[in-house]
Design a protein around this motif. Structure first.
Motif, PDB file in Angstrom:
ATOM      1  N   UNK A   1       0.814  -1.219   0.000  1.00  0.00           N
ATOM      2  CA  UNK A   1       0.000   0.000   0.000  1.00  0.00           C
ATOM      3  C   UNK A   1       0.838   1.257   0.000  1.00  0.00           C
ATOM      4  N   UNK A   2       2.126   1.130  -0.333  1.00  0.00           N
ATOM      5  CA  UNK A   2       2.976   2.304  -0.555  1.00  0.00           C
ATOM      6  C   UNK A   2       3.452   2.291  -1.999  1.00  0.00           C
ATOM      7  N   UNK A   3       4.000   3.432  -2.414  1.00  0.00           N
ATOM      8  CA  UNK A   3       4.470   3.591  -3.790  1.00  0.00           C
ATOM      9  C   UNK A   3       5.987   3.742  -3.757  1.00  0.00           C
ATOM     10  N   UNK A   4       6.676   2.995  -4.619  1.00  0.00           N
ATOM     11  CA  UNK A   4       8.147   3.030  -4.616  1.00  0.00           C
ATOM     12  C   UNK A   4       8.673   4.224  -5.414  1.00  0.00           C
ATOM     13  N   UNK A   5       8.177   4.427  -6.626  1.00  0.00           N
ATOM     14  CA  UNK A   5       8.595   5.569  -7.443  1.00  0.00           C
ATOM     15  C   UNK A   5       7.648   5.722  -8.625  1.00  0.00           C
ATOM     16  N   UNK A   6       7.728   6.902  -9.261  1.00  0.00           N
ATOM     17  CA  UNK A   6       6.982   7.154 -10.491  1.00  0.00           C
ATOM     18  C   UNK A   6       7.993   7.462 -11.596  1.00  0.00           C
ATOM     19  N   UNK A   7       7.745   6.983 -12.811  1.00  0.00           N
ATOM     20  CA  UNK A   7       8.720   7.099 -13.886  1.00  0.00           C
ATOM     21  C   UNK A   7       8.251   7.980 -15.039  1.00  0.00           C
ATOM     22  N   UNK A   8       9.226   8.684 -15.638  1.00  0.00           N
ATOM     23  CA  UNK A   8       8.968   9.549 -16.788  1.00  0.00           C
ATOM     24  C   UNK A   8       9.999   9.255 -17.874  1.00  0.00           C
TER      25      UNK A   8
ATOM     26  N   UNK B   1      15.717  -3.181 -14.274  1.00  0.00           N
ATOM     27  CA  UNK B   1      15.563  -4.150 -15.350  1.00  0.00           C
ATOM     28  C   UNK B   1      14.771  -3.560 -16.516  1.00  0.00           C
ATOM     29  N   UNK B   2      15.209  -3.881 -17.706  1.00  0.00           N
ATOM     30  CA  UNK B   2      14.545  -3.491 -18.963  1.00  0.00           C
ATOM     31  C   UNK B   2      14.664  -2.002 -19.281  1.00  0.00           C
ATOM     32  N   UNK B   3      15.429  -1.251 -18.510  1.00  0.00           N
ATOM     33  CA  UNK B   3      15.617   0.173 -18.788  1.00  0.00           C
ATOM     34  C   UNK B   3      17.101   0.470 -18.959  1.00  0.00           C
ATOM     35  N   UNK B   4      17.393   1.491 -19.771  1.00  0.00           N
ATOM     36  CA  UNK B   4      18.750   1.998 -19.906  1.00  0.00           C
ATOM     37  C   UNK B   4      19.072   2.898 -18.722  1.00  0.00           C
ATOM     38  N   UNK B   5      19.964   3.841 -18.976  1.00  0.00           N
ATOM     39  CA  UNK B   5      20.420   4.728 -17.910  1.00  0.00           C
ATOM     40  C   UNK B   5      19.225   5.393 -17.231  1.00  0.00           C
ATOM     41  N   UNK B   6      19.146   5.230 -15.916  1.00  0.00           N
ATOM     42  CA  UNK B   6      17.963   5.701 -15.188  1.00  0.00           C
ATOM     43  C   UNK B   6      18.386   6.566 -14.006  1.00  0.00           C
ATOM     44  N   UNK B   7      17.834   7.769 -13.972  1.00  0.00           N
ATOM     45  CA  UNK B   7      18.084   8.714 -12.882  1.00  0.00           C
ATOM     46  C   UNK B   7      16.991   8.574 -11.839  1.00  0.00           C
ATOM     47  N   UNK B   8      17.383   8.402 -10.574  1.00  0.00           N
ATOM     48  CA  UNK B   8      16.417   8.460  -9.468  1.00  0.00           C
ATOM     49  C   UNK B   8      16.632   9.774  -8.731  1.00  0.00           C
ATOM     50  N   UNK B   9      15.563  10.535  -8.586  1.00  0.00           N
ATOM     51  CA  UNK B   9      15.648  11.792  -7.851  1.00  0.00           C
ATOM     52  C   UNK B   9      14.314  11.957  -7.113  1.00  0.00           C
ATOM     53  N   UNK B  10      14.008  13.168  -6.693  1.00  0.00           N
ATOM     54  CA  UNK B  10      12.708  13.400  -6.065  1.00  0.00           C
ATOM     55  C   UNK B  10      12.305  14.841  -6.302  1.00  0.00           C
ATOM     56  N   UNK B  11      10.986  15.082  -6.208  1.00  0.00           N
ATOM     57  CA  UNK B  11      10.525  16.457  -6.408  1.00  0.00           C
ATOM     58  C   UNK B  11      10.625  17.244  -5.094  1.00  0.00           C
ATOM     59  N   UNK B  12      10.139  18.463  -5.097  1.00  0.00           N
ATOM     60  CA  UNK B  12      10.286  19.338  -3.927  1.00  0.00           C
ATOM     61  C   UNK B  12       9.487  18.864  -2.720  1.00  0.00           C
ATOM     62  N   UNK B  13       8.548  17.933  -2.922  1.00  0.00           N
ATOM     63  CA  UNK B  13       7.787  17.380  -1.803  1.00  0.00           C
ATOM     64  C   UNK B  13       8.356  16.032  -1.348  1.00  0.00           C
ATOM     65  N   UNK B  14       9.336  15.525  -2.105  1.00  0.00           N
ATOM     66  CA  UNK B  14       9.940  14.245  -1.763  1.00  0.00           C
ATOM     67  C   UNK B  14       9.419  13.075  -2.564  1.00  0.00           C
ATOM     68  N   UNK B  15       8.539  13.315  -3.543  1.00  0.00           N
ATOM     69  CA  UNK B  15       8.031  12.208  -4.370  1.00  0.00           C
ATOM     70  C   UNK B  15       9.191  11.604  -5.164  1.00  0.00           C
ATOM     71  N   UNK B  16       9.438  10.288  -5.005  1.00  0.00           N
ATOM     72  CA  UNK B  16      10.522   9.667  -5.767  1.00  0.00           C
ATOM     73  C   UNK B  16      10.175   9.611  -7.264  1.00  0.00           C
ATOM     74  N   UNK B  17      11.043  10.204  -8.084  1.00  0.00           N
ATOM     75  CA  UNK B  17      10.824  10.255  -9.526  1.00  0.00           C
ATOM     76  C   UNK B  17      12.003   9.598 -10.219  1.00  0.00           C
ATOM     77  N   UNK B  18      11.743   8.850 -11.292  1.00  0.00           N
ATOM     78  CA  UNK B  18      12.866   8.401 -12.109  1.00  0.00           C
ATOM     79  C   UNK B  18      12.656   8.839 -13.548  1.00  0.00           C
ATOM     80  N   UNK B  19      13.782   9.139 -14.195  1.00  0.00           N
ATOM     81  CA  UNK B  19      13.799   9.588 -15.585  1.00  0.00           C
ATOM     82  C   UNK B  19      14.715   8.654 -16.364  1.00  0.00           C
ATOM     83  N   UNK B  20      14.249   8.255 -17.544  1.00  0.00           N
ATOM     84  CA  UNK B  20      15.034   7.370 -18.396  1.00  0.00           C
ATOM     85  C   UNK B  20      14.660   7.696 -19.836  1.00  0.00           C
ATOM     86  N   UNK B  21      15.458   7.231 -20.774  1.00  0.00           N
ATOM     87  CA  UNK B  21      15.054   7.313 -22.182  1.00  0.00           C
ATOM     88  C   UNK B  21      14.801   5.931 -22.774  1.00  0.00           C
TER      89      UNK B  21
END
Ligand SMILES: [Fe+2]
Length: 327
Positions: free
Chosen positions: A72-79, A107-127
């Motif tokens: 019932x928690x969320x690990x991260x959101x991806x863009x 897994x299944x992703x190339x170079x992936x950045x893990x960061x967070x927004x100003x509220x602390x939401x874990x965000x990852x960015x990949x191409x």
């Protein structure tokens, strides 16, 4: 505060939301919900994870179900970014904003950045994500609500103005918003990158928490079929709100809860927003037609329930105003 002017030339190019990792208690029960009921396709599974995609998607996954001792928690959101260079630029951008950054193996992703927004939401960015063969015309595979693609995230924020300012700076553009008439603070806002009403929305409340993840379906009739399916397969209590048509976004909708309480929206028929000079639409917080065009009020749970981001502290909102809630 007025909504910020759109930043049409952001430091890096995010093209759309991509995926979310949801922590679950019972991987088998969650898999049943997301495949037999929602109709997503399994692209890989292990003892600890199930990877899923919707019918139009070529990327490997839009949902990762992760077996967890914090269900019932969320690990991260991806863009997804436009290219690999954008991922590198995003790292220096978020570091420059004082946010933590790290490179993670997914897994299944190339170079992936893990960061967070100003509220602390874990965000990852990949191409790069593994590309799969198209299945959108393999009609024998369609099940459940026939989900075509992930459409948007919606998160509670204790300070929607601050959230909107943060995402606006890296190119998210506001399409519609609700303002509290007394404090003149934003109560909610819808922001996009991909040319629909939103990739990301923020709703006033104890945050940050995930409010919902939405999937685009072919027609409103698929939503009616889903209700019949859920009502006769043991999921009637998982139906929370709808069906209906939103005032904001003009989309047809239904909200349901997965076995761990993660809220899923079924969504179709919003509108195109690619014009760089598109004017945002303002709504009155006390107008029930903004919630549902047909006038039905949302239940209290819709304004209160959300799922936390793992390890991220939440804060209560300071806005006193409250929307109209169904009795
Ligand atoms: Fe939504």
């Amino acid at each position: 505060m007025p909504i910020p002017a759109p930043n049409l030339y952001p430091d890096f190019n995010t093209i759309r939301l991509s995926h979310v990792c949801l922590n679950v208690k019972d991987l088998a029960a969650s898999k049943t919900f997301y495949t037999d009921i929602l109709g997503l396709q399994v692209t890989d599974e292990t003892d600890s994870h199930v990877y899923l995609r919707a019918m139009e998607e070529r990327g490997h996954h839009c949902i990762i179900l992760q077996k967890s001792d914090q269900p019932g928690t969320v690990e991260f959101m991806g863009f997804k970014t436009f290219d690999e260079e954008d991922v590198e630029t995003a790292e220096s951008y978020f570091r420059g904003k004082g946010r933590p950054t790290s490179w993670v193996d997914r897994p299944y992703q190339g170079k992936t950045l893990l960061t967070s927004d100003n509220m602390g939401i874990p965000l990852e960015f990949y191409h790069k994500m593994d590309r799969l063969a198209p299945i959108h015309q393999k009609y024998a595979l369609y099940r459940g609500v026939k989900p075509l693609r992930i459409d948007h995230f919606n998160c509670f924020s204790h300070d929607v103005d601050a959230s909107v300012a943060f995402y606006s700076d890296f190119g998210f553009r506001v399409t519609e918003y609700t303002e509290d008439d007394v404090s003149k603070k934003l109560w909610a806002a819808w922001m996009h990158r991909k040319g629909g009403v939103h990739d990301m929305a923020f709703t006033n409340g104890t945050g940050p928490r995930l409010h919902h993840v939405a999937f685009w379906v072919p027609t409103p009739l698929n939503i009616i079929d889903l209700l019949d399916l859920m009502a006769t397969t043991g999921y009637v209590d998982n139906i929370e709100r709808g069906p209906g048509r939103h005032g904001i976004s003009n989309a047809f909708f239904l909200y349901i809860l997965d076995p761990d309480g993660h809220r899923i929206e079924i969504y179709c028929s919003d509108y195109q927003t690619v014009d760089p000079d598109l004017e945002a639409i303002k709504w009155d917080l006390q107008d029930p037609q903004r919630q549902t065009l047909w006038g039905a009020k949302a239940p209290e749970s819709w304004f209160k329930h959300g799922t936390k981001f793992v390890g991220v502290e939440t804060k209560d909102s300071e806005i006193q105003a409250s929307p109209i809630i169904a009795p």
